[in-house]
Design a protein around this motif. Structure first.
Motif: not given
Length: 258
Positions: A153-155, A158-159, A189-190, A194-197
């Motif tokens: 999720s962290l990767a 970042a992507i 930032i957004l 968003l991508a973390y989810l």
């Protein structure tokens, strides 16, 4: 759970009061800590009993206790909005069993509200808020990933953040009249949050901003309040779409890994 929801709402009201200060002082280059809250017309300090979120405005009848001039209704509305958003974010993170990420999304919410207000008033997104948000959000999401032992999720964050920033940069370079570089910096930032989810949340939040902005533009033209060349700040639509994507369930799909 009910206690946590109440605490989140009360915290949101207090943060909303502070965001009013941020939205007024940061664009003017003023300190956030000194002097204490004051009337922007007469300069008199706001008494402690009148500085209670929402209630203070009603106790004063919407007017300054010293000069008697009206106090904008925006102050209690921002406090109520932030309280409601903090409550909703708390409920959403609990539903996703992702309370470890709550600090990150509360921060994104608070920063987003402040930036939206400033963009509406001044047509810019100050670096003083946007740039420090990158390491702060990265740190908070890293702590969440460590707690969850979910490094993918962290990767993905970042992507996703990098990809959305690159997309916005391309749009800004291709159409500079329609996209400001403040929007580009905010997109990273957004995009990360968003991508973390999920990828679906990223897509919904990223392109939802264009949809909301387009609908607003159509409404301006339809009501005769603007034309095709009327300039409107895009930051508020980016923030609104991102928060909606976080709060509302969206269909999911997978890319590369679970």
């Amino acid at each position: 759970m009910a206690v946590l929801l109440v605490i989140s709402a009360l915290l949101g009201l207090a943060v909303g009061s502070f965001l009013n200060v941020v939205a007024y002082r940061v664009p003017r280059g003023e300190s956030l800590v000194s002097p204490p809250s004051y009337c922007p017309v007469c300069g008199h300090p706001v008494r402690a009993r009148h500085n209670v979120p929402v209630l203070g405005w009603f106790l004063l009848g919407g007017r300054c206790a010293d000069c008697g001039l009206p106090i904008s209704r925006r102050y209690p509305l921002v406090e109520l909005l932030t309280g409601a958003l903090f409550l909703a974010i708390m409920a959403r993170m609990a539903g996703l069993q992702l309370l470890s990420a709550l600090p990150a999304y509360l921060y994104v919410t608070a920063a987003g509200v402040a930036l939206a207000l400033i963009d509406i008033d001044f047509r810019r997104l100050p670096n003083a808020i946007v740039l420090p948000s990158y390491p702060l959000i990265a740190g908070l999401l890293t702590l969440s990933a460590w707690w969850q032992q979910d490094w993918w999720s962290l990767a993905r964050a970042a992507i996703g953040g990098g990809a959305l920033l690159a997309f916005y940069l391309a749009v800004a370079l291709a159409y500079p009249a329609g996209m400001q570089f403040g929007d580009v910096k905010l997109s990273g930032i957004l995009g990360g949050a968003l991508a973390y989810l999920s990828w679906s949340t990223l897509l919904a939040g990223a392109f939802g901003g264009f949809l909301l902005g387009g609908l607003f533009g159509i409404a301006l033209i339809a009501t005769g309040r603007g034309g095709r060349k009327t300039a409107v700040p895009f930051g508020p639509f980016m923030v609104a779409a991102a928060l909606l994507a976080v709060l509302l369930p969206v269909p999911t799909f997978r890319v590369f890994a679970a």
